[in-house]
Design an enzyme around this catalytic site. Sequence first.
Site, PDB file in Angstrom:
ATOM      1  N   TYR A   1       0.831  -1.202   0.000  1.00  0.00           N
ATOM      2  CA  TYR A   1       0.000   0.000   0.000  1.00  0.00           C
ATOM      3  C   TYR A   1       0.871   1.259   0.000  1.00  0.00           C
ATOM      4  CZ  TYR A   1      -4.333   2.503   0.686  1.00  0.00           C
ATOM      5  OH  TYR A   1      -5.433   3.306   0.495  1.00  0.00           O
TER       6      TYR A   1
ATOM      7  N   GLU B   1      -5.304   6.323   5.752  1.00  0.00           N
ATOM      8  CA  GLU B   1      -5.185   5.148   4.867  1.00  0.00           C
ATOM      9  C   GLU B   1      -4.417   4.007   5.497  1.00  0.00           C
ATOM     10  OE1 GLU B   1      -4.406   5.827   0.471  1.00  0.00           O
ATOM     11  OE2 GLU B   1      -3.834   7.727   1.370  1.00  0.00           O
TER      12      GLU B   1
ATOM     13  N   LYS C   1      -0.335  -0.579 -13.862  1.00  0.00           N
ATOM     14  CA  LYS C   1      -0.991  -0.407 -12.581  1.00  0.00           C
ATOM     15  C   LYS C   1      -2.493  -0.665 -12.661  1.00  0.00           C
ATOM     16  CE  LYS C   1      -2.877   2.087  -9.136  1.00  0.00           C
ATOM     17  NZ  LYS C   1      -2.275   1.384  -8.015  1.00  0.00           N
TER      18      LYS C   1
HETATM   19  P1  ATP Z   1      -0.186  -1.511  -8.570  1.00  0.00           P
HETATM   20  O1  ATP Z   1      -0.399  -0.234  -7.791  1.00  0.00           O
HETATM   21  O2  ATP Z   1       0.877  -1.384  -9.580  1.00  0.00           O
HETATM   22  O3  ATP Z   1      -1.461  -2.064  -9.090  1.00  0.00           O
HETATM   23  P2  ATP Z   1      -0.447  -3.224  -6.322  1.00  0.00           P
HETATM   24  O4  ATP Z   1      -1.615  -3.922  -6.888  1.00  0.00           O
HETATM   25  O5  ATP Z   1       0.483  -4.035  -5.505  1.00  0.00           O
HETATM   26  O6  ATP Z   1       0.410  -2.557  -7.480  1.00  0.00           O
HETATM   27  P3  ATP Z   1      -2.407  -1.306  -5.355  1.00  0.00           P
HETATM   28  O7  ATP Z   1      -3.269  -1.677  -6.485  1.00  0.00           O
HETATM   29  O8  ATP Z   1      -2.104   0.139  -5.149  1.00  0.00           O
HETATM   30  O9  ATP Z   1      -0.939  -1.981  -5.443  1.00  0.00           O
HETATM   31  O10 ATP Z   1      -3.025  -1.908  -4.026  1.00  0.00           O
HETATM   32  C1  ATP Z   1      -2.488  -1.563  -2.774  1.00  0.00           C
HETATM   33  C2  ATP Z   1      -2.099  -2.798  -1.999  1.00  0.00           C
HETATM   34  O11 ATP Z   1      -3.275  -3.513  -1.582  1.00  0.00           O
HETATM   35  C3  ATP Z   1      -1.309  -3.825  -2.771  1.00  0.00           C
HETATM   36  O12 ATP Z   1       0.057  -3.507  -2.833  1.00  0.00           O
HETATM   37  C4  ATP Z   1      -1.576  -5.106  -2.026  1.00  0.00           C
HETATM   38  O13 ATP Z   1      -0.770  -5.243  -0.878  1.00  0.00           O
HETATM   39  C5  ATP Z   1      -3.032  -4.917  -1.620  1.00  0.00           C
HETATM   40  N1  ATP Z   1      -3.929  -5.501  -2.633  1.00  0.00           N
HETATM   41  C6  ATP Z   1      -4.433  -4.893  -3.719  1.00  0.00           C
HETATM   42  N2  ATP Z   1      -5.232  -5.713  -4.419  1.00  0.00           N
HETATM   43  C7  ATP Z   1      -5.241  -6.884  -3.758  1.00  0.00           C
HETATM   44  C8  ATP Z   1      -5.871  -8.125  -3.951  1.00  0.00           C
HETATM   45  N3  ATP Z   1      -6.684  -8.330  -4.993  1.00  0.00           N
HETATM   46  N4  ATP Z   1      -5.643  -9.128  -3.074  1.00  0.00           N
HETATM   47  C9  ATP Z   1      -4.821  -8.931  -2.025  1.00  0.00           C
HETATM   48  N5  ATP Z   1      -4.209  -7.761  -1.770  1.00  0.00           N
HETATM   49  C10 ATP Z   1      -4.403  -6.747  -2.608  1.00  0.00           C
HETATM   50 MG    MG Z   2      -0.082   0.286  -5.760  1.00  0.00          MG
HETATM   51 MG    MG Z   3      -2.967  -3.001  -8.012  1.00  0.00          MG
END
Ligand code: ATP
Ligand code: MG
Ligand code: MG
Length: 419
Positions: A254, A288, A349
């Site tokens: 996050y 957050e 992303k």
């Molecule tokens: P990106 O931002 O490039 O998509 P990400 O998916 O890791 O990378 P976010 O989409 O910003 O990051 O989501 C924030 C965080 O929430 C993630 O890094 C992860 O730890 C958690 N998260 C997001 N989606 C899921 C999911 N479907 N299942 C489990 N954890 C999740």
């Molecule tokens: Mg992210």
């Molecule tokens: Mg993501």
Amino acid sequence: MTGDADLLLQLFHRYGIHAFRLVNGRYAATVATGQCVYLATDHAGSVPLYIRPGRGEVFASTEAKTLARHGGPMGLPVPSARRVRRLAGVYQVPAGTVLAIDLKTGTTDAHRTWAPALSRRIVDEDEAVQSLREVLDTAVRSRLGQDGPPLVVLSGGIDSSGVAALAHRAAGALDTVSMGTETSDEFPQARVVAEHLGSHHRELTLQTSDLLARLPHTIWAAESLDPDIIEYLLPLNSLYGTLKGPQRRILTGYGADIPLAGMHREDRLPDLDSAVAYDMETFDGLNEMSPVLSTMYGHWTTHPYWDREVLDHLVSLEAGLKRRYGRDKWVLRAAMAELLPHETVTRPKLGVHEGSGTTSAFSLILTEHGVPEESVPSAKRQVVQELFDRTVVNGEHPDHVSTWDVVGEVADQLKERRT
Ligand code: ATP
Ligand code: MG
Ligand code: MG
Ligand code: MG
């Protein structure tokens, strides 16, 4: 030394309020010295801290709701802190701040202990990538704990995949979990990473109706009024609530998008840096990173990208290292390139609110209640506000608050306003 609290006290005896400028951690702290009460947040305010000062006394809590029904005098104003909506006399201590309250006079001094960098550094690619790898590795290692493999909530996006890869390398073993709904998930992308690392991996599928039913719980936990933030937090809070078994230490990816402007899908560097500057200026109070989102279900969460050293490093890089060769979050992708499959490193992303179908499910119940498309954003804001008022201000238990009732009320109010 027996624990973090003792360490902090010893630092305080030696350095006074400057102790809080030394600590890179996840905390809210209070120190009382007789005449004075000091209330401190970490650099990111990642553990929210609320106060209600009165004559000769200060009530403090990591949750505003616990200060809501305290009787007695109205309390003293705190000009340097944010008031909490509809909770008279309750203030939130700003992020990266020590408030010193003199109990005799009732005066408050605010001392900033951290501020996001406003300047940017031009460094060469290799140095930026190498130092990010090092600070992020240290941040992940320091968050592992001692009892068994860490758990990473994994989407298969670069942020959580990077944390998973570093945690796996440091701990030698790793558990991962992905959530999705009946309408949408990122399971295939997360599986690529889990298989690559050999983590013990789980997939949890929730119904979007169960997700929406937890909206009151997410708002109760985060005590946040921002509808976008609530859409990011709802699927995660629901995931934490669905994990069964013993309490876990959970690492997330996050927050990486804030210093890297990952959300802005923006090619022009001035706009990208404006987005970073704006988001770093306005994150405070959104809550957050609040631990309550998981501790309400017995789990502890920690966020390596908002480690103070990692954040300082990422914020201060010039925008051309964040967007480079047509890729967003370039410096992070480059830092992780050797630890993850190519398809993960280059994956665009996708926000958690999008990948889980949360945003569209929330929009759908509003339009099903007759809210016109163009009013959906303001209706969401009102729903969040109403749920905040009921669970945080009025103290209703979130189990007893129905998302659908509140959506119905907001839709009716909007209808009345239109006629
Ligand atoms: P990106 O931002 O490039 O998509 P990400 O998916 O890791 O990378 P976010 O989409 O910003 O990051 O989501 C924030 C965080 O929430 C993630 O890094 C992860 O730890 C958690 N998260 C997001 N989606 C899921 C999911 N479907 N299942 C489990 N954890 C999740
Ligand atoms: Mg992210
Ligand atoms: Mg993501
Ligand atoms: Mg409910």
